[in-house]
Design an enzyme around this catalytic site. Structure first.
Site, PDB file in Angstrom:
ATOM      1  CG  ASP A  74      -2.160   0.777   1.104  1.00  0.00           C
ATOM      2  OD1 ASP A  74      -2.108   1.839   0.471  1.00  0.00           O
ATOM      3  OD2 ASP A  74      -3.203   0.350   1.629  1.00  0.00           O
ATOM      4  CG  ASP A 101      -2.024   3.975   2.859  1.00  0.00           C
ATOM      5  OD1 ASP A 101      -1.813   4.656   1.839  1.00  0.00           O
ATOM      6  OD2 ASP A 101      -3.001   4.149   3.607  1.00  0.00           O
ATOM      7  CB  THR A 133      -6.714   1.749  -0.404  1.00  0.00           C
ATOM      8  OG1 THR A 133      -5.600   2.514   0.050  1.00  0.00           O
ATOM      9  CG2 THR A 133      -6.543   0.308   0.056  1.00  0.00           C
ATOM     10  CG  HIS A 162      -2.016   8.325   4.639  1.00  0.00           C
ATOM     11  ND1 HIS A 162      -2.472   9.315   3.799  1.00  0.00           N
ATOM     12  CD2 HIS A 162      -2.433   7.153   4.107  1.00  0.00           C
ATOM     13  CE1 HIS A 162      -3.136   8.766   2.795  1.00  0.00           C
ATOM     14  NE2 HIS A 162      -3.126   7.456   2.957  1.00  0.00           N
ATOM     15  CG  ASN A 187     -10.358   4.136  -0.111  1.00  0.00           C
ATOM     16  OD1 ASN A 187     -10.068   3.181  -0.821  1.00  0.00           O
ATOM     17  ND2 ASN A 187      -9.438   4.965   0.369  1.00  0.00           N
ATOM     18  CG  ASP A 243      -2.900   0.581  -2.607  1.00  0.00           C
ATOM     19  OD1 ASP A 243      -1.732   0.997  -2.523  1.00  0.00           O
ATOM     20  OD2 ASP A 243      -3.700   0.643  -1.653  1.00  0.00           O
ATOM     21  CG  HIS A 244      -2.436   4.528  -3.608  1.00  0.00           C
ATOM     22  ND1 HIS A 244      -1.556   5.074  -2.691  1.00  0.00           N
ATOM     23  CD2 HIS A 244      -3.375   3.883  -2.870  1.00  0.00           C
ATOM     24  CE1 HIS A 244      -1.954   4.781  -1.463  1.00  0.00           C
ATOM     25  NE2 HIS A 244      -3.058   4.050  -1.534  1.00  0.00           N
ATOM     26  NE  ARG A 250      -9.423   1.231   1.806  1.00  0.00           N
ATOM     27  CZ  ARG A 250      -9.435   1.798   3.010  1.00  0.00           C
ATOM     28  NH1 ARG A 250     -10.363   1.444   3.887  1.00  0.00           N
ATOM     29  NH2 ARG A 250      -8.544   2.717   3.344  1.00  0.00           N
TER      30      ARG A 250
END
Length: 561
Positions: free
Chosen positions: A45, A317, A86, A321, A107, A364-365, A173
């Protein structure tokens, strides 16, 4: 004489015929055996492509470098839609489709029928399994909002449901959308909203946890990660990252600044208890522990019917963040993840066999640098106040047509109008779109605005912004208008003023790793552009099964041995 020769000739012909048939049968058996016994799909992630190269010299030989040394590296791999989030990311990797087709447009998104936002895996019709409360919000999840199949679904159908699929991630998810609709199980970690720290699932998959999951939950493995997080190596050697003490990173409650070390045991009470493990590299270690246990307990890769294991490493992720692209915390998290990948690959070597499994690894990004950090280096960037814009637009429209609250939502850079109010007041929807678009373009940090009624008529070259917007647009779920920020801009929220975010179709959000290695994969690399939707068809081609039912990608034939 001829009669005497007849029977030997027939015998010879029959002999060759039987031999040919046996070779066909043998070849069929060989083709089954040649398939990998286990496919492992790894999604890290928020992993930018350059994390492979920036930290390369500090990686060991058994993780990322092993994949690059033994496998195939697609160095110019990109997402081909907007928004880069995500939920859509995991869905697109495993379905080979974009949100236009699989329906996971964010999301969360605004549901017109319900009149509220919905989560991409929210399902009020299922029960939480493994939690203290069967109605716990984070347990009431399923893949029902995803409209298409994954390659794991197609493998299950092809094998008459004999090939297993198990999905694992800290995020629900990440586990659910990767594993698909027919998965034997998807497991995620109950860490947020007062979670009990268990690995859980929902009644979509089962009515009770398997004993091995209960045993894992009752062990002390999870609690063992409430420890001090310090740098793996001398912090002064982390020259690939910025200064440890800076103003661009989130500060945990109970800390004076965002610097090493982090005593997770002392900090846990003020920072969500188990949540602080998820926001450290130890969340990835916990995922690895659980995945290795799943391989053994579920007997994955033990016969000639291919199984699929999906692993979503989510803590990267959360660290991103919190601390951003340039943080020493981010670097340390990837160096520790490299060790966890080595553990996973060694376990696969031992439990499945070195020549019997295939792995792909992607993300995922990506993510941009922190806007304030870029501004401090004279690079254009910014944060945009969407809440203020929402109020201003509604006031503007009320002044124009004397109807209040015409805009219902402004989620995922989309504007949703109240169609009921528009029809009840005999207003012109196209006129409202036009004047609202003009008003949006007056904001300095908004670059472009599009009407979604026209989005499917875009015919821009592949990879251009309009194409990405079209691929991310779902007619039944998307809003009435789309707006696009300037580069290095995202919405202004308390949690976005430090650390990073992601959503755009720009390279920092779209360019992610794609590595293949293991059974059927040759060694090599390419700068040829590949797209995230190519992964699922490539796996389907490797397994010689049907492509996912809405896949738009192409098999990457050049990665095959």
């Amino acid at each position: 004489m001829i009669k005497n020769l007849f029977f030997p000739v027939i015998a010879i012909i029959l002999c060759f015929s039987c031999k040919a048939q046996n070779e066909v049968v043998s070849n069929k058996n060989e083709s089954v055996i040649e398939k990998p016994k286990l496919v492992v799909g790894i999604v890290i992630d928020q992993m930018r492509y350059d994390y492979l190269t920036r930290f390369y010299n500090k990686y060991g030989d058994g993780g990322f470098k092993r994949m690059m040394r033994e496998g195939y590296n697609c160095k110019n791999n990109h997402y081909n839609y907007i928004p880069t989030k995500t939920g859509p990311g995991h869905a697109s990797v495993f379905t080979g489709a974009t949100p236009k087709y699989h329906g996971i447009i964010g999301n969360n998104w605004f549901d017109r029928k319900l009149g509220s936002n919905v989560n991409c895996v929210e399902d009020k019709n299922v029960k939480a399994i493994g939690t203290d409360n069967e109605d716990a919000k984070d347990g009431k999840r399923s893949p029902r909002r995803m409209l298409t199949t994954t390659f794991a679904d197609e493998n299950r159908l092809f094998s008459q449901m004999r090939g297993k699929t198990i999905g694992i991630s800290i995020k629900h998810r990440g586990a659910i959308l990767s594993a698909g609709h027919t998965a034997n199980a998807a497991y995620w970690w109950d860490y947020d909203h007062g979670g009990n720290g268990n690995w859980i699932t929902s009644s979509f998959y089962m009515n009770d946890l398997p004993q091995w999951v209960k045993d894992f939950n009752s062990s002390n493995i999870t609690e063992s990660y409430f420890k001090v997080w310090n740098t793996l190596y001398d912090i002064n050697s982390y020259t690939e990252s910025g200064e440890d003490l800076n103003t661009f990173e989130r500060i945990f409650r109970g800390k004076e600044n965002a610097t090493f070390p982090y005593d997770l045991e002392k900090l846990k009470t003020q920072n969500g208890n188990f949540k602080i493990i998820a926001e450290s590299p130890y969340g990835n270690s916990l995922i690895t522990d659980f995945a290795i246990e799943a391989i053994s307990a579920e007997n994955l890769g033990k016969d000639n019917i291919t199984d699929v294991l999906t692993i979503g490493y989510s803590s990267t992720d959360k660290v991103g963040h919190d601390f951003g692209v340039n943080a020493k915390e981010t670097e340390d998290t990837y160096l520790r993840l490299d060790i966890d990948l080595k553990r996973l690959f060694n376990a696969l070597d031992e439990k499945v066999g070195k020549d019997h499994y295939t792995v792909f690894l992607t993300s995922d990004h990506g993510a941009p640098y922190v806007p304030y950090y870029l501004l401090s280096n004279k690079i254009p960037a910014g944060l945009f106040n969407e809440s203020k814009m929402f109020d201003e637009l509604n006031a503007f429209l009320e002044n124009k047509v004397q109807v209040s609250d015409l805009i219902l939502s402004r989620i995922n850079n989309q504007i949703y109008f109240s169609h009921d109010k528009i029809y009840d007041n005999n207003l012109d929807l196209e006129y409202l779109k036009e004047i609202t678009s003009q008003q949006l373009l007056k904001y300095d940090l908004i670059d472009k605005v599009y009407m979604t009624s026209k989005i499917n008529h875009f015919e821009g070259p592949e990879g251009f912004l309009e194409t990405l917007l079209k691929n991310g647009h779902n007619q039944k779920r998307s809003g009435d208008l789309l707006f696009v920020y300037n580069p290095e801009v995202f919405k202004d929220t308390p949690w976005n003023r430090t650390g990073t975010d992601h959503h755009s179709g720009l390279n920092y959000d779209t360019h992610v790793p794609l590595l293949f290695f293991g059974k059927g994969i040759k060694h090599g690399q390419t700068l040829q552009k590949t797209e995230i939707t190519d992964i699922a068809p490539t796996m389907s081609a490797l397994l010689d099964i049907s492509f996912p039912n809405a896949a738009i990608g192409q098999p990457l034939e050049f990665v095959f041995d």
